[in-house]
Design an enzyme around this catalytic site. Sequence first.
Site, PDB file in Angstrom:
ATOM      1  N   HIS A  72       0.815  -1.212   0.000  1.00 37.95           N
ATOM      2  CA  HIS A  72       0.000   0.000   0.000  1.00 37.95           C
ATOM      3  C   HIS A  72       0.850   1.265   0.000  1.00 37.95           C
ATOM      4  CE1 HIS A  72      -3.604  -2.409   1.808  1.00 37.95           C
ATOM      5  NE2 HIS A  72      -3.471  -2.590   0.511  1.00 37.95           N
ATOM      6  N   CYS A  81       4.508  11.591  -8.063  1.00 38.92           N
ATOM      7  CA  CYS A  81       3.960  12.517  -9.040  1.00 38.92           C
ATOM      8  C   CYS A  81       2.749  11.881  -9.703  1.00 38.92           C
ATOM      9  CB  CYS A  81       5.008  12.879 -10.095  1.00 38.92           C
ATOM     10  SG  CYS A  81       4.361  13.979 -11.387  1.00 38.92           S
ATOM     11  N   CYS A 107       7.220  18.254  -9.063  1.00 42.98           N
ATOM     12  CA  CYS A 107       7.886  16.962  -9.237  1.00 42.98           C
ATOM     13  C   CYS A 107       9.323  17.196  -9.667  1.00 42.98           C
ATOM     14  CB  CYS A 107       7.136  16.142 -10.291  1.00 42.98           C
ATOM     15  SG  CYS A 107       8.022  14.652 -10.818  1.00 42.98           S
ATOM     16  N   SER A 114      -7.097  -7.244   9.840  1.00 43.14           N
ATOM     17  CA  SER A 114      -8.519  -7.498  10.069  1.00 43.14           C
ATOM     18  C   SER A 114      -9.094  -8.519   9.094  1.00 43.14           C
ATOM     19  CB  SER A 114      -9.309  -6.190   9.947  1.00 43.14           C
ATOM     20  OG  SER A 114      -9.238  -5.681   8.621  1.00 43.14           O
TER      21      SER A 114
END
Length: 227
Positions: free
Chosen positions: A102, A110, A129, A170
């Site tokens: 994640h 960017c 950027c 979870s």
Amino acid sequence: MIFVLTGAGLSAESGLGTFRDAGGIWSRYDLEDVATPQGYARDPVRVLDFYNARRANAAGARPNAAHGALARLEREAGAMLVTQNVDGLLEAAGAADVLHMHGRLDRALCNRCRRSWEAPEVMCPFDACPNCGAQAVRPDVVWFGEMPYGLDEIEAGLARAALFVAVGTSGTVYPAAGFVDAARDAGVATLELNLERTGGRFDDARYGPASEVVPAWVDEVLGPPRT
């Protein structure tokens, strides 16, 4: 090979709230506003302020005993560590190779050219950027509706694993929630290490605080650490 998937429960004892904590940081925001591409498009200032606060919180956190035990498992047993967490506490504990499916709070991305770099302490929409110059800066985290990182590598790891272990997760956020089923379908043994039972899909389970349950299990696998 031992495949370890970790979730927010691993870092809760380091002061980083879990996704569904009552009164925690996530409960005070609408996920559509701060954790989706659409929310970022509507109000990038609000989104970046939210992640600036999360980044500051994570920067002040320290690894707990569970992070240290998993880092030891990687060093001594070659375990594959995959995390849903966006903090860097496994690395801070000594883990050398962690797949952050994640993304990470301490990285910027960017939105135009997809270049990633080390995030500053405070990000704002007018940051440029360093690669293409676009003012399209966002956290290098995977939002709802986006594809997690490293899925091909994860699939390959599950295929060659002898044991799948889920720590502090979870079991409700996909695709990670489906990894236990993929492991079971492949004939891989499964183990849950969690604060409480999440649904009974595992062959074996140990319940309690991560800082107690995880080191105890790692000691069973490797033997007590040398002093």
